[in-house]
Design an enzyme around this catalytic site. Sequence first.
Site, mmCIF file in Angstrom:
data_model
loop_
_atom_site.group_PDB
_atom_site.id
_atom_site.type_symbol
_atom_site.label_atom_id
_atom_site.label_comp_id
_atom_site.label_asym_id
_atom_site.label_seq_id
_atom_site.Cartn_x
_atom_site.Cartn_y
_atom_site.Cartn_z
ATOM 1 N N ARG A 37 -62.548 -21.621 -34.428
ATOM 2 C CA ARG A 37 -61.856 -20.375 -34.754
ATOM 3 C C ARG A 37 -62.879 -19.477 -35.428
ATOM 4 O O ARG A 37 -63.447 -19.830 -36.468
ATOM 5 C CB ARG A 37 -60.685 -20.637 -35.696
ATOM 6 C CG ARG A 37 -60.185 -19.354 -36.367
ATOM 7 C CD ARG A 37 -58.897 -19.518 -37.097
ATOM 8 N NE ARG A 37 -57.791 -19.713 -36.162
ATOM 9 C CZ ARG A 37 -56.505 -19.605 -36.488
ATOM 10 N NH1 ARG A 37 -56.164 -19.289 -37.729
ATOM 11 N NH2 ARG A 37 -55.569 -19.802 -35.596
ATOM 12 N N GLN A 82 -52.279 -20.586 -28.816
ATOM 13 C CA GLN A 82 -50.987 -20.082 -29.275
ATOM 14 C C GLN A 82 -50.127 -19.654 -28.090
ATOM 15 O O GLN A 82 -48.942 -19.963 -28.037
ATOM 16 C CB GLN A 82 -51.177 -18.905 -30.237
ATOM 17 C CG GLN A 82 -49.871 -18.330 -30.728
ATOM 18 C CD GLN A 82 -49.111 -19.299 -31.616
ATOM 19 O OE1 GLN A 82 -49.653 -19.804 -32.589
ATOM 20 N NE2 GLN A 82 -47.861 -19.598 -31.287
ATOM 21 N N ARG A 89 -47.320 -25.930 -30.728
ATOM 22 C CA ARG A 89 -48.786 -25.961 -30.846
ATOM 23 C C ARG A 89 -49.279 -27.399 -30.746
ATOM 24 O O ARG A 89 -50.275 -27.694 -30.078
ATOM 25 C CB ARG A 89 -49.245 -25.376 -32.199
ATOM 26 C CG ARG A 89 -48.985 -23.894 -32.396
ATOM 27 C CD ARG A 89 -49.832 -23.041 -31.466
ATOM 28 N NE ARG A 89 -51.265 -23.251 -31.633
ATOM 29 C CZ ARG A 89 -52.017 -22.661 -32.565
ATOM 30 N NH1 ARG A 89 -51.504 -21.791 -33.397
ATOM 31 N NH2 ARG A 89 -53.323 -22.906 -32.633
ATOM 32 N N HIS A 137 -56.284 -15.696 -28.296
ATOM 33 C CA HIS A 137 -55.701 -16.853 -28.987
ATOM 34 C C HIS A 137 -54.957 -17.713 -27.954
ATOM 35 O O HIS A 137 -53.730 -17.801 -27.961
ATOM 36 C CB HIS A 137 -54.759 -16.371 -30.099
ATOM 37 C CG HIS A 137 -54.401 -17.424 -31.100
ATOM 38 N ND1 HIS A 137 -54.914 -18.705 -31.065
ATOM 39 C CD2 HIS A 137 -53.559 -17.393 -32.183
ATOM 40 C CE1 HIS A 137 -54.406 -19.404 -32.079
ATOM 41 N NE2 HIS A 137 -53.587 -18.638 -32.764
ATOM 42 N N ASP A 154 -46.595 -9.501 -33.570
ATOM 43 C CA ASP A 154 -47.573 -10.145 -34.456
ATOM 44 C C ASP A 154 -47.863 -9.163 -35.594
ATOM 45 O O ASP A 154 -47.448 -7.995 -35.540
ATOM 46 C CB ASP A 154 -48.853 -10.460 -33.649
ATOM 47 C CG ASP A 154 -49.849 -11.339 -34.394
ATOM 48 O OD1 ASP A 154 -49.511 -11.858 -35.479
ATOM 49 O OD2 ASP A 154 -50.983 -11.502 -33.893
ATOM 50 N N CYS A 206 -46.239 -15.738 -33.545
ATOM 51 C CA CYS A 206 -47.212 -16.830 -33.719
ATOM 52 C C CYS A 206 -47.287 -17.316 -35.160
ATOM 53 O O CYS A 206 -47.698 -18.444 -35.406
ATOM 54 C CB CYS A 206 -48.579 -16.393 -33.229
ATOM 55 S SG CYS A 206 -49.309 -15.031 -34.156
HETATM 56 N N1 NVA Z 1 -53.424 -11.731 -34.742
HETATM 57 C C1 NVA Z 1 -53.438 -12.684 -35.824
HETATM 58 C C2 NVA Z 1 -53.000 -14.030 -35.345
HETATM 59 C C3 NVA Z 1 -52.964 -15.093 -36.402
HETATM 60 C C4 NVA Z 1 -52.585 -16.450 -35.877
HETATM 61 C C5 NVA Z 1 -54.832 -12.750 -36.415
HETATM 62 O O1 NVA Z 1 -55.809 -12.736 -35.650
HETATM 63 O O2 NVA Z 1 -54.949 -12.783 -37.628
HETATM 64 N N1 CP Z 2 -50.499 -19.104 -35.309
HETATM 65 C C1 CP Z 2 -51.622 -19.575 -35.848
HETATM 66 O O1 CP Z 2 -52.668 -19.700 -35.198
HETATM 67 O O2 CP Z 2 -51.521 -19.934 -37.165
HETATM 68 P P1 CP Z 2 -52.676 -20.331 -38.153
HETATM 69 O O3 CP Z 2 -53.491 -19.104 -38.417
HETATM 70 O O4 CP Z 2 -51.975 -20.830 -39.369
HETATM 71 O O5 CP Z 2 -53.528 -21.402 -37.511
#
Ligand code: NVA
Ligand code: CP
Length: 284
Positions: free
Chosen positions: A82, A112, A269, A109, A201, A241
């Site tokens: 990540r 997800q 997930r 992502h 989101d 998500c």
């Molecule tokens: N769009 C959000 C998703 C978090 C799971 C982010 O990138 O922070």
């Molecule tokens: N939805 C998701 O990816 O959550 P986290 O940021 O907690 O991993």
Amino acid sequence: MFDLAERMRRKEYTAKPLAGKSLAMIFMKASTRTRVSFEVGAWQLGGHALFLSPRDIQLGRGEPIADTARVLSRYVDGIMIRTFAQADVEELARSASVPVINGLTDLLHPCQVMADVLTMVQQFGTWEGKKVAWIGDGNNMANSWINAAYRLGFELSLACPEAYEPDPAVLQRAQRDGSSRVRVMRDPMEAVVDAHVVTTDVWASMGQEEEQQARARAFAGYSVGASLMARAARDAIFLHCLPAHRGEEVAASVIDGPQSRVWDEAENRLHVQKALMAILMGGE
Ligand code: NVA
Ligand code: CP
């Protein structure tokens, strides 16, 4: 992969294809779901997962991504990462000799969205013939929804304010056959008509925290509340998500209401990522 994930969800799968195997998990951003679901999932498949943050590994002190990839490949059977730039994941994948899984970038992502599609399967039995409405930021989740609609063929309408549209290259690929399956528009009320899934989101993603106020202004009118849900199909579900900001992108009455499937979605997930690891690392 969805069939295998569905078997896992129904507890019909008890094999341990990851016995003796390890997954390295590199987290350059925070995580609750991704970290815990990959770690627990690897363990449930008989394997082991290592949590690596930039504070702990030399990547955080400037060791090249390519060198990190080569070294980790000598120890582990898969790498989940990540991070911020999509190019970093691709560089890691080019230099690694083990499978690399995208656990979220600024662009995408995918894990997800696979969980979200499994939630559609759980609810409706299929994604075929279904319509998804995305409300809000054209962010990593929006882009991955576009990729899913492109690969799987369901209908997707995205309502995004000006200057917050999805990635042009991702969108162009999905629209290149001239089909109108994936459409971007301004009006959330138009996007949700007859949708089976309504999803959104946060307005400011990880790394955009300083833009929060400007974004809150741009996204006024892009909250998923009761009036939007009322325009969707009668049996529509709401997905997010998570983490969510109640009172911003979604009303508490929706995310905590009867149409919400966000807890199943979070659970899924675990199942999709186990299926992914079993296939990529365990020879399924
Ligand atoms: N769009 C959000 C998703 C978090 C799971 C982010 O990138 O922070
Ligand atoms: N939805 C998701 O990816 O959550 P986290 O940021 O907690 O991993």
